[in-house]
Design a protein around this motif. Structure first.
Motif, PDB file in Angstrom:
ATOM      1  N   GLN A  64       4.463   0.662  10.430  1.00 40.74           N
ATOM      2  CA  GLN A  64       4.379   0.694   8.967  1.00 40.74           C
ATOM      3  C   GLN A  64       3.023   0.190   8.483  1.00 40.74           C
ATOM      4  O   GLN A  64       2.457   0.729   7.533  1.00 40.74           O
ATOM      5  CB  GLN A  64       5.505  -0.131   8.347  1.00 40.74           C
ATOM      6  CG  GLN A  64       6.862   0.513   8.473  1.00 40.74           C
ATOM      7  CD  GLN A  64       7.980  -0.427   8.045  1.00 40.74           C
ATOM      8  OE1 GLN A  64       8.008  -1.603   8.423  1.00 40.74           O
ATOM      9  NE2 GLN A  64       8.900   0.090   7.243  1.00 40.74           N
TER      10      GLN A  64
ATOM     11  N   GLY B 129       0.492   2.460   6.463  1.00 38.61           N
ATOM     12  CA  GLY B 129       0.032   1.997   5.157  1.00 38.61           C
ATOM     13  C   GLY B 129      -1.479   2.027   5.042  1.00 38.61           C
ATOM     14  O   GLY B 129      -2.029   2.479   4.036  1.00 38.61           O
TER      15      GLY B 129
ATOM     16  N   ARG C 230      -2.597   5.737   4.912  1.00 39.10           N
ATOM     17  CA  ARG C 230      -2.307   6.336   3.608  1.00 39.10           C
ATOM     18  C   ARG C 230      -3.240   5.798   2.527  1.00 39.10           C
ATOM     19  O   ARG C 230      -3.678   6.539   1.650  1.00 39.10           O
ATOM     20  CB  ARG C 230      -0.856   6.081   3.217  1.00 39.10           C
ATOM     21  CG  ARG C 230       0.146   6.886   4.005  1.00 39.10           C
ATOM     22  CD  ARG C 230       1.558   6.493   3.620  1.00 39.10           C
ATOM     23  NE  ARG C 230       2.559   7.261   4.330  1.00 39.10           N
ATOM     24  CZ  ARG C 230       3.849   6.957   4.324  1.00 39.10           C
ATOM     25  NH1 ARG C 230       4.305   5.908   3.643  1.00 39.10           N
ATOM     26  NH2 ARG C 230       4.697   7.702   4.995  1.00 39.10           N
TER      27      ARG C 230
ATOM     28  N   TYR D 154       1.846   2.038   0.005  1.00 39.00           N
ATOM     29  CA  TYR D 154       1.323   2.914   1.047  1.00 39.00           C
ATOM     30  C   TYR D 154       2.116   2.799   2.353  1.00 39.00           C
ATOM     31  O   TYR D 154       2.237   3.768   3.094  1.00 39.00           O
ATOM     32  CB  TYR D 154      -0.155   2.594   1.300  1.00 39.00           C
ATOM     33  CG  TYR D 154      -0.972   2.784   0.050  1.00 39.00           C
ATOM     34  CD1 TYR D 154      -1.379   4.047  -0.349  1.00 39.00           C
ATOM     35  CD2 TYR D 154      -1.300   1.699  -0.764  1.00 39.00           C
ATOM     36  CE1 TYR D 154      -2.101   4.241  -1.516  1.00 39.00           C
ATOM     37  CE2 TYR D 154      -2.034   1.877  -1.931  1.00 39.00           C
ATOM     38  CZ  TYR D 154      -2.427   3.144  -2.296  1.00 39.00           C
ATOM     39  OH  TYR D 154      -3.132   3.325  -3.460  1.00 39.00           O
ATOM     40  N   ALA D 155       2.655   1.637   2.631  1.00 41.46           N
ATOM     41  CA  ALA D 155       3.332   1.399   3.902  1.00 41.46           C
ATOM     42  C   ALA D 155       4.767   1.924   3.928  1.00 41.46           C
ATOM     43  O   ALA D 155       5.272   2.270   4.993  1.00 41.46           O
ATOM     44  CB  ALA D 155       3.332  -0.098   4.216  1.00 41.46           C
TER      45      ALA D 155
ATOM     46  N   ARG E 253      10.303   0.281  -1.591  1.00 38.27           N
ATOM     47  CA  ARG E 253       9.340  -0.781  -1.909  1.00 38.27           C
ATOM     48  C   ARG E 253      10.016  -1.896  -2.707  1.00 38.27           C
ATOM     49  O   ARG E 253       9.866  -3.076  -2.398  1.00 38.27           O
ATOM     50  CB  ARG E 253       8.164  -0.200  -2.684  1.00 38.27           C
ATOM     51  CG  ARG E 253       7.152  -1.220  -3.139  1.00 38.27           C
ATOM     52  CD  ARG E 253       5.998  -0.523  -3.892  1.00 38.27           C
ATOM     53  NE  ARG E 253       5.086  -1.470  -4.435  1.00 38.27           N
ATOM     54  CZ  ARG E 253       5.114  -1.941  -5.689  1.00 38.27           C
ATOM     55  NH1 ARG E 253       6.001  -1.506  -6.541  1.00 38.27           N
ATOM     56  NH2 ARG E 253       4.240  -2.838  -6.095  1.00 38.27           N
TER      57      ARG E 253
END
Length: 104
Positions: A7, A11, A14, A71-72, A79
């Motif tokens: 992740q 992230g 991304r 992003y992650a 989120r």
């Protein structure tokens, strides 16, 4: 709560894809610089990316960790759940339950 290594990598990737100018700047650091510093090039790229994330978060008026989660993680719902779970964990760590923090 903690993000997995995958992740974290997703992230960062991304984030860089969403900010091409930052990506260009981060990737402009050469192997020669890494060799001169005695560190891995990937470590420099990761560190520079993390600094850029913190700067963008500050500009947005957000906590860097919460900002990075955009992003992650794959969705805003995921989120928000992660943020809440992390808050609950912090409250438990100091001996408070969620209901102890609400106004009465």
């Amino acid at each position: 709560m903690k993000l997995s290594t995958e992740q974290m990598a997703t992230g960062r990737e991304r984030f860089l894809d969403a900010h091409p100018q930052v990506k260009s700047q981060v990737l402009s650091v050469s192997q020669a610089v890494a060799d001169a510093l005695g560190v891995e090039l990937a470590e420099i790229h990761q560190s520079d990316t993390d600094k850029a994330i913190a700067e963008k978060a500050e500009q947005a008026g957000e906590d860097a960790d919460d900002y990075f989660l955009r992003y992650a993680l794959d969705s805003e719902e995921e989120r928000q759940e992660f943020i809440q779970a992390r808050r609950d964990q912090a409250l438990r760590a100091i001996g408070l339950a969620w209901h102890d923090t609400r106004e009465k």
